[in-house]
Design an enzyme around this catalytic site. Structure first.
Site, short mmCIF file in Angstrom:
data_model
loop_
_atom_site.label_atom_id
_atom_site.label_comp_id
_atom_site.label_asym_id
_atom_site.label_seq_id
_atom_site.Cartn_x
_atom_site.Cartn_y
_atom_site.Cartn_z
N LYS A 107 0.29 -0.70 -0.03
CA LYS A 107 -0.17 0.01 0.10
C LYS A 107 0.71 1.11 0.07
O LYS A 107 1.12 1.74 1.20
CB LYS A 107 -1.21 0.05 1.28
CG LYS A 107 -1.85 -1.21 1.44
CD LYS A 107 -2.32 -1.26 2.48
CE LYS A 107 -3.84 -2.98 2.14
NZ LYS A 107 -4.20 -2.47 3.46
N GLY A 138 -7.26 -3.65 1.14
CA GLY A 138 -9.01 -4.05 2.78
C GLY A 138 -8.23 -3.96 3.57
O GLY A 138 -7.10 -3.42 4.02
N LYS A 193 -5.25 5.99 2.84
CA LYS A 193 -5.26 5.57 3.66
C LYS A 193 -4.41 5.80 4.68
O LYS A 193 -4.72 5.89 6.23
CB LYS A 193 -6.55 4.52 3.98
CG LYS A 193 -6.09 3.75 3.91
CD LYS A 193 -5.14 3.09 5.58
CE LYS A 193 -3.99 1.21 4.89
NZ LYS A 193 -3.90 0.99 6.58
N SER A 256 -1.48 -0.83 14.63
CA SER A 256 -1.56 -0.34 13.42
C SER A 256 -0.47 0.41 13.57
O SER A 256 -0.46 1.97 14.56
CB SER A 256 -3.04 1.05 12.68
OG SER A 256 -2.46 1.37 12.26
N ARG A 257 0.26 0.63 12.55
CA ARG A 257 1.84 1.60 12.44
C ARG A 257 1.46 2.42 13.30
O ARG A 257 2.40 3.12 12.62
CB ARG A 257 2.97 0.05 11.77
CG ARG A 257 3.08 -0.80 12.21
CD ARG A 257 3.90 -1.48 11.44
NE ARG A 257 2.94 -1.82 9.96
CZ ARG A 257 2.44 -3.45 9.26
NH1 ARG A 257 4.09 -3.54 8.73
NH2 ARG A 257 1.73 -3.00 8.17
P1 13P Z 1 -0.36 -0.37 9.35
O1 13P Z 1 0.36 -0.58 8.42
O2 13P Z 1 -0.61 1.19 9.98
O3 13P Z 1 0.06 -1.58 11.13
O4 13P Z 1 -2.36 -0.72 8.11
C1 13P Z 1 -2.22 -2.23 8.32
C2 13P Z 1 -3.48 -1.72 7.66
O5 13P Z 1 -2.68 -1.77 6.67
C3 13P Z 1 -4.43 -2.63 7.71
O6 13P Z 1 -5.42 -2.76 6.53
#
Ligand code: 13P
Length: 333
Positions: A107, A138, A193, A256-257
């Site tokens: 992503k 997703g 996002k 989530s990072r």
């Molecule tokens: P992080 O990369 O912020 O951990 O998010 C993971 C993600 O893309 C959830 O769909």
């Protein structure tokens, strides 16, 4: 024709989680960067660095040999950081034929070129028909996927038949996939996002309240949509799983990072300090903020949230000042 074997390239948390989950119902090969890593994962059946709580199923085949990993596997899923997509596909390209289908699960954009991941893959794989190059995106927190918790995702290809073959190959009892022809929208949604999730994490860190967070996320989706539409994306994509769906999970998950990075900014910490604590994990939203803000100016798209996030991240602007500036913009109709 159904796809009998899948190769997952990349042993970060998302690659490892995807490979572990898929291997419970499909034949899966996980391709590692080095022999040492492949040996370690094979013998310990754990990825201590990126996903330590998950036991890798016995049937998951682990190798560092790109030829073995690709020769019997028509579907190759690239799960590496966006900055490393080009070097990784270059290593693999000598082993890929025109019959391979290549799916990006990263992503982000390539810094400098501002290319989406499927564009990088197309550039490096001239022998593969662009209709066989797609994106997966997703609301997919890696640990939940690996634990077998119910998860949905979107697979986007220019060609519906290819998308359906991939969906059938990847579907499991806990992994439900929706198809899309909007490759541009799905990739932009997944990348952008992360920037909004960093900002939402900063709002959490400031304890600015749920009204602020809801507003930020909603206006964030408005910005992402504007950014995508001028590049040919379908506006509805941003209201779906790859857009608002992924945003919801990323701004709420404690794993989530990207959200974590935002929380740390709210404490007044500097980027280099935050990233060194996160290492070896990667928060894709950091590089994406830089690229998206540059692209927004080139494309003349109004993106005040991206602009303020950029200023906090790269110009040392305090988070609370960024929030004040967002609140005190001229009225909008
Ligand atoms: P992080 O990369 O912020 O951990 O998010 C993971 C993600 O893309 C959830 O769909």
């Amino acid at each position: 024709r159904s796809i009998e074997r899948i190769t997952v390239v990349g042993t970060g948390s998302w690659g490892t989680a995807l490979a572990a989950m898929l291997s419970r119902e499909h034949e899966v090969t996980l391709l590692c960067r080095s022999k040492e890593e492949a040996e370690k994962l094979s013998t310990t059946r754990r990825n201590e660095r990126f996903l330590p709580s998950i036991v890798l199923p016995e049937q998951l085949y682990i190798t560092a040999d790109p030829e073995i990993a690709t020769s019997q596997c028509p579907l190759v899923i690239m799960v590496v950081p966006s900055v490393a997509m080009r070097e990784n596909i270059r290593l693999l390209s000598p082993y890929l034929s025109e019959n391979h289908i290549v799916l990006s699960a990263a992503k982000g954009f390539e810094p400098c070129t501002e290319l989406r991941m499927t564009q990088v893959l197309q550039a490096e794989l001239p022998g593969i028909d662009p209709k066989n190059i797609g994106a997966l995106s997703g609301p997919n927190i890696a640990l939940e996927v690996a634990e077998g918790k119910p998860t949905t995702s979107v697979v986007a290809f220019p060609d519906e038949q290819v998308a359906m073959r991939v969906i059938n190959a990847l579907t499991t009892k806990t992994f439900r996939i929706y198809g899309s022809r909007d490759v541009v929208g799905v990739e932009i949604a997944g990348a952008l996002k992360n920037v909004i999730a960093i900002g939402a994490g900063a709002i959490d860190g400031l304890a600015a309240g749920n009204n602020a967070k809801a507003a930020f996320v909603t206006r964030g989706i408005a910005e992402i949509s504007r950014f995508g539409i001028v590049q040919g994306a379908n506006p509805l994509t941003f209201a779906g799983l790859a857009g608002i769906g992924d945003l919801i999970v990323t701004i709420t998950s404690k794993y989530s990072r990207n959200r974590w990075v935002g929380q740390e900014f709210a404490k007044g910490r500097k980027l280099a300090d935050i990233l060194s604590e996160l290492h070896p994990q990667v928060a894709e939203g950091v590089e994406t903020t830089r690229t998206a803000w540059k692209m927004a100016q080139e494309l003349a798209v109004d993106m005040p949230i991206i602009e303020q996030t950029y200023k906090v991240m790269f110009e040392g602007k305090p988070v609370h000042e960024a929030l004040i500036d967002l609140m005190n913009r001229e009225p909008k109709f």
